[in-house]
Design an enzyme around this catalytic site. Structure first.
Site, mmCIF file in Angstrom:
data_model
loop_
_atom_site.group_PDB
_atom_site.id
_atom_site.type_symbol
_atom_site.label_atom_id
_atom_site.label_comp_id
_atom_site.label_asym_id
_atom_site.label_seq_id
_atom_site.Cartn_x
_atom_site.Cartn_y
_atom_site.Cartn_z
ATOM 1 N N HIS A 173 0.804 -1.225 0.000
ATOM 2 C CA HIS A 173 0.000 0.000 0.000
ATOM 3 C C HIS A 173 0.841 1.281 0.000
ATOM 4 C CE1 HIS A 173 -4.120 -1.691 1.377
ATOM 5 N NE2 HIS A 173 -3.376 -2.691 0.917
ATOM 6 N N ASP A 203 -5.018 6.246 2.638
ATOM 7 C CA ASP A 203 -5.437 4.907 2.276
ATOM 8 C C ASP A 203 -6.928 4.793 2.593
ATOM 9 O OD1 ASP A 203 -3.711 2.056 1.918
ATOM 10 O OD2 ASP A 203 -5.808 1.854 2.536
#
Ligand SMILES: *[C@@H]1O[C@H](CO)[C@@H](O)[C@H](O)[C@H]1NC(C)=O
Ligand SMILES: CC(=O)N[C@H]1CO[C@H](CO)[C@@H](O)[C@@H]1O
Length: 459
Positions: A23, A119
């Site tokens: 990520h 995120d």
């Protein structure tokens, strides 16, 4: 107090990274592009020191500042051994960790944050951004199918049975436009089966409810890959922006960056025939158990398929006795491989993968069919799309390697007519992917919209 060495900034963007898996690396790659497109904007990038250390932030432009945040593990904490534990501890502590870190960065630069780019897991950023009078832009690290599974979690739970009652797992999500070929059993754990109350399941559920409030949601994909689902998600979200495949962008914009290839994979593949090679790689978080490694080795040997096998050093002892010697001419086993470059090579015939999102998109970008061995999360969903939606590959029967099952998959993809169809479908997608990132392409236009959302000052 403002430092004197600051670039003149008209806006200040806080980037909140999820410090696990791939990520943070992708978010940093996107941040670099945003920062180079908007040199007068300051980007404060927040992740744990462990995650930062793996990102090599040595050559960052002056308008990106990296900050270390705490990992959320209480002092003296004793781990029970569950693989989700570090993630869950971080998620629970994340709101306070980021609140403090942002306040400190704001006072360092003397500039309030105008945009929170986070995120998508950090659903709490919706309220946090509202309090700060900043906008919220969310990054989804998977594809459109898994994003939909989380956005529509309540609808799915209300429509199909929960927790494997009545054998409904074979039923499809035909009630969601664009998910007609996805079955209930393909959904990530925590949507309708598995532990629905874990911190992780709860996070994803809340995320699905919060994302429609985000000013923009972006992901590493391209619209043409899933036209129907794209239109569906555009109607659910304020701005739904596909800006990928990033693997194609990095090679065109950084031609000077040398490709790392410490084990000579690219030299090796140059000598192989067109569309003949199997590349086996399961990413950083998954390794099949020893019995399955054995089945892979036996399948490769019996079918004489040339191969590049990316396998962690510690797992190499689990290969069959004499395998490396016997296959010296046939293939190479390496602890690390330049995956993106390999998948772009014309000798590549099939990618044997866990079907994590980045791997799937890299395979699509290279026009390479896949054999999928899903492990967790969105892998089953991606594998299903590979097989049934895009028809560019297969998922192993029962989702695991057996010698016989793997041999059949290799035959299907590399030899039979079926496989030729997969190859041609994959090539078409590759063309569309290249178009999306070319001049006036959908992903290029979407990146402009993302930039616009991120640097526009609302206050
Ligand atoms: C992109 O769009 C512009 C403006 O519409 C046009 O002038 C240009 O020719 C287009 N370029 C390509 C490669 O299609
Ligand atoms: C601010 C920053 O760049 N942080 C760190 C990221 O991680 C490595 C390893 O812990 C540090 O050396 C960096 O300073």
């Amino acid at each position: 107090m403002a430092n004197t060495d600051q670039p003149t900034t008209d806006s200040h963007v806080a980037i909140l990274a999820f410090p696990f898996g791939s990520h943070a690396g992708i978010l940093l790659a996107v941040t670099r592009r945003l920062a180079s497109a908007s040199p007068t904007t300051l980007f404060s990038f927040f992740s744990t020191s462990q995650s930062n250390s793996s990102l090599f932030p040595s050559d960052l432009p002056s308008n990106i500042r990296v900050h270390d945040v705490a990992d959320g593990i209480p002092e003296g904490y004793v781990f029970s051994g569950s693989p989700h534990e570090p993630l869950e501890l971080f998620l629970v502590a994340a709101p306070e960790i980021f609140r403090k870190a942002i306040a400190s960065a704001e006072s360092d630069v003397g500039k309030k944050v105008t945009c929170m780019l986070t995120d998508a897991f950090f659903w709490f950023a919706s309220d946090m951004a509202a309090e700060m009078k900043a906008i919220w832009v969310a990054f989804w690290a998977g594809g459109a199918n898994s994003l939909s599974a989380h956005i529509y979690t309540d609808l799915i739970r209300d429509t199909v049975c929960v927790n494997e009652e009545d054998g409904c797992m074979e039923g499809t999500l035909g009630f969601i436009s664009g998910m007609e070929k996805i079955r209930v059993k393909d959904t990530p754990e925590g949507v309708v089966f598995g532990n629905l109350d874990s911190v992780f399941s709860d996070t994803l559920h809340r995320m699905g409810l919060a994302l429609p409030r985000a000013d923009a949601v972006f992901l590493n994909s391209f619209e043409e890959l899933e036209n129907t689902l794209t239109n569906n998600l555009k109607s659910e979200l304020k701005r739904y922006l596909n800006i990928g495949p990033l693997a194609l962008l990095s090679s065109t914009s950084q031609t000077d960056t040398l490709v790392q290839d410490p084990h000579g994979c690219l030299d090796w593949i140059k000598k192989q025939g067109t569309a003949s090679v199997a590349y086996i790689g399961f990413g950083t978080v998954a390794t099949p158990p020893p019995g399955e490694l054995l089945a892979i080795a036996e399948g490769l040997e019996s079918r004489k398929v040339p191969f590049v096998w990316s396998l962690k050093e510690k797992n190499m002892v689990q290969l069959p006795k004499g395998f490396l010697e016997r296959t010296r001419e046939q293939g190479i086993v390496v602890p690390w491989a330049p995956q993106v470059e390999l998948l772009k090579h014309e000798a590549m015939g099939v990618f044997v993968s866990h079907a994590g999102w980045n791997s799937v998109l890299e395979s699509v970008s290279g026009g390479v069919p896949m054999i999928c061995r899903p492990f967790f999360g969105d892998h089953r969903l991606n594998g299903r799309a590979v097989e049934a939606v895009w028809e560019i590959g297969v998922t192993l029967i029962d989702g695991v390697f057996t010698r016989d099952g793997f041999e059949k998959c290799l035959d299907r993809v590399l030899v039979q007519d079926d496989g030729k169809k997969m190859k041609s479908n994959a090539k078409k997608l590759r063309e569309q992917a290249h178009k999306a990132v070319s001049e006036n392409g959908s992903s290029v236009e979407n990146f402009k919209r993302l930039l616009d959302a991120v640097v526009s000052t609302l206050n």
